[in-house]
Design a protein around this motif. Structure first.
Motif, PDB file in Angstrom:
ATOM      1  N   TYR A  50       1.116  -1.196   0.067  1.00 26.09           N
ATOM      2  CA  TYR A  50      -0.013  -0.027   0.056  1.00 26.09           C
ATOM      3  C   TYR A  50       0.958   1.164  -0.064  1.00 26.09           C
ATOM      4  O   TYR A  50       2.117   1.356   0.821  1.00 26.09           O
ATOM      5  CB  TYR A  50      -0.811   0.075   1.347  1.00 26.09           C
ATOM      6  N   GLU A  62     -10.420   3.559   2.967  1.00 30.03           N
ATOM      7  CA  GLU A  62      -9.754   2.892   3.821  1.00 30.03           C
ATOM      8  C   GLU A  62      -9.442   3.855   4.946  1.00 30.03           C
ATOM      9  O   GLU A  62      -8.797   3.473   5.957  1.00 30.03           O
ATOM     10  CB  GLU A  62      -8.510   2.396   3.159  1.00 30.03           C
ATOM     11  N   THR A  89      -7.566   1.094   7.403  1.00 32.34           N
ATOM     12  CA  THR A  89      -7.949  -0.339   7.597  1.00 32.34           C
ATOM     13  C   THR A  89      -7.456  -0.872   6.132  1.00 32.34           C
ATOM     14  O   THR A  89      -8.083  -0.373   5.085  1.00 32.34           O
ATOM     15  CB  THR A  89      -9.593  -0.646   7.723  1.00 32.34           C
ATOM     16  N   LEU A  90      -6.819  -2.030   6.253  1.00 32.88           N
ATOM     17  CA  LEU A  90      -6.376  -2.521   5.335  1.00 32.88           C
ATOM     18  C   LEU A  90      -6.546  -4.209   5.106  1.00 32.88           C
ATOM     19  O   LEU A  90      -6.706  -4.509   6.397  1.00 32.88           O
ATOM     20  CB  LEU A  90      -4.837  -2.307   4.847  1.00 32.88           C
ATOM     21  N   ASP A  91      -6.815  -4.929   4.057  1.00 30.24           N
ATOM     22  CA  ASP A  91      -6.702  -6.359   4.292  1.00 30.24           C
ATOM     23  C   ASP A  91      -5.453  -6.891   4.390  1.00 30.24           C
ATOM     24  O   ASP A  91      -4.265  -6.191   3.701  1.00 30.24           O
ATOM     25  CB  ASP A  91      -7.275  -6.969   2.671  1.00 30.24           C
ATOM     26  N   MET A  92      -5.302  -8.045   5.112  1.00 34.55           N
ATOM     27  CA  MET A  92      -3.994  -8.389   5.277  1.00 34.55           C
ATOM     28  C   MET A  92      -3.286  -9.141   4.159  1.00 34.55           C
ATOM     29  O   MET A  92      -4.101 -10.115   3.486  1.00 34.55           O
ATOM     30  CB  MET A  92      -4.159  -9.578   6.754  1.00 34.55           C
ATOM     31  N   THR A 223      -5.433 -13.887  10.999  1.00 35.48           N
ATOM     32  CA  THR A 223      -5.657 -12.257  10.770  1.00 35.48           C
ATOM     33  C   THR A 223      -6.014 -11.930   9.364  1.00 35.48           C
ATOM     34  O   THR A 223      -5.021 -12.213   8.331  1.00 35.48           O
ATOM     35  CB  THR A 223      -4.278 -11.412  11.276  1.00 35.48           C
ATOM     36  N   ASP A 224      -7.019 -11.373   9.251  1.00 30.29           N
ATOM     37  CA  ASP A 224      -7.446 -10.997   7.636  1.00 30.29           C
ATOM     38  C   ASP A 224      -7.521  -9.584   7.446  1.00 30.29           C
ATOM     39  O   ASP A 224      -7.730  -9.109   6.386  1.00 30.29           O
ATOM     40  CB  ASP A 224      -8.873 -11.677   7.632  1.00 30.29           C
ATOM     41  N   ARG A 225      -7.180  -8.868   8.770  1.00 32.92           N
ATOM     42  CA  ARG A 225      -7.378  -7.159   8.593  1.00 32.92           C
ATOM     43  C   ARG A 225      -6.450  -6.495   9.457  1.00 32.92           C
ATOM     44  O   ARG A 225      -6.049  -7.050  10.311  1.00 32.92           O
ATOM     45  CB  ARG A 225      -8.674  -6.930   8.744  1.00 32.92           C
TER      46      ARG A 225
END
Length: 281
Positions: A50, A62, A89-92, A223-225
């Protein structure tokens, strides 16, 4: 994004290194202090996950707050903010877990002749034949980098007007919690990378820029986020008067591989940083 039209120069980004906080969850480097540990990160590969410099106008979903500012010295950045909690906030991303080293197998050390005579034509004689091992592949980690703009009369640990604090967390894990000051050295943070010098806004007060690089902790595989929180505390501001404010710029999150885990050599190197980067009163 960054300084535009001013005499201050941010210079190149510091190399990845380990800074004041040595713990299982995170380590960070501040500005040129990271250069002392260049050898620890030499050869680390990086892959951008990112990146944002806020130069293009638009709503960014985001980010929890979409306030932007700029002036003759600063190009567009996210801010100004005061006692706000700004979340990214980002996707892992997927991370390579790495693999351990596999030792090789030794060859035949020699023949059966008690005198140690070597017979090249004897298939039972020791002629090598071992297999090479494979080196360990380090796990990928995430590196967060950003520029922190501290604007106007930050008072740090001042007994009357403090304390003025800035904190960073990821998924509730504290990465940074320090006091900052633009008018005097009474702060827990080290020296800024630029300033204190007036770079815009209230001409009575100087401003500062810190460049941070955080090597993030290893996260649970489920962890997904990722939720990054940037927060100012103890700052004085009013709807029509911003006495102490902050902003962020040049955010990046990258995968890095080949960075050594904190160990004895890292701790030794960081001891030197602790002597130079702690507060000065």
């Amino acid at each position: 994004a960054g300084i535009s039209g001013g005499s201050a120069d941010l210079g190149p980004r510091p190399p990845l290194g380990f800074g004041e906080r040595i713990m299982d969850r995170s380590v960070y480097a501040i500005g040129s202090g990271a250069a002392a540990l260049l050898a620890l990160s030499a050869g680390a590969a990086a892959d951008v996950v990112y990146q944002e410099d806020f130069e293009v106008a638009g709503h960014r979903t985001e980010w929890s707050i979409n306030n932007y500012d700029s002036n003759a010295h600063f190009s567009r950045f996210i801010g100004r903010l005061a006692n706000h909690n700004l979340r990214l906030t980002l996707d892992m991303p997927e991370l390579d877990p790495g693999s351990p080293a596999i030792p090789g197998t030794p060859g035949d050390p020699g023949g059966d002749d008690p005198l140690g005579t070597h017979f090249p034509d004897d298939p039972n004689d020791g002629t090598g034949g071992g297999t090479p091992g494979t080196p360990a592949v380090p796990a990928e980690r995430l590196l967060l980098e950003f520029d922190l703009y501290l604007i106007d009369s930050w008072d740090g640990d001042d007994f009357v007007h403090g304390e003025d604090r800035f904190s960073v967390r990821v998924n509730g894990i504290e990465l940074l919690s320090e006091t900052f000051a633009n008018q005097h050295p009474h702060r827990s943070a080290g020296d800024p990378d630029v300033g204190p010098v007036h770079m815009g806004y209230n001409s009575q007060y100087p401003d500062s820029i810190y460049r941070f690089a955080f090597l993030l902790p290893e996260f649970d595989p489920e962890t997904d986020r990722l939720v990054f929180e940037f927060e100012g505390e103890g700052l004085y501001y009013h709807a029509t008067h911003w006495d102490e404010s902050w902003g962020l710029d040049n955010i990046s999150l990258t995968r890095v591989q080949g960075v050594p885990a904190p160990g004895a050599s890292v701790l030794g190197a960081c001891a030197g940083l602790l002597l130079t980067r702690r507060r000065r009163r």
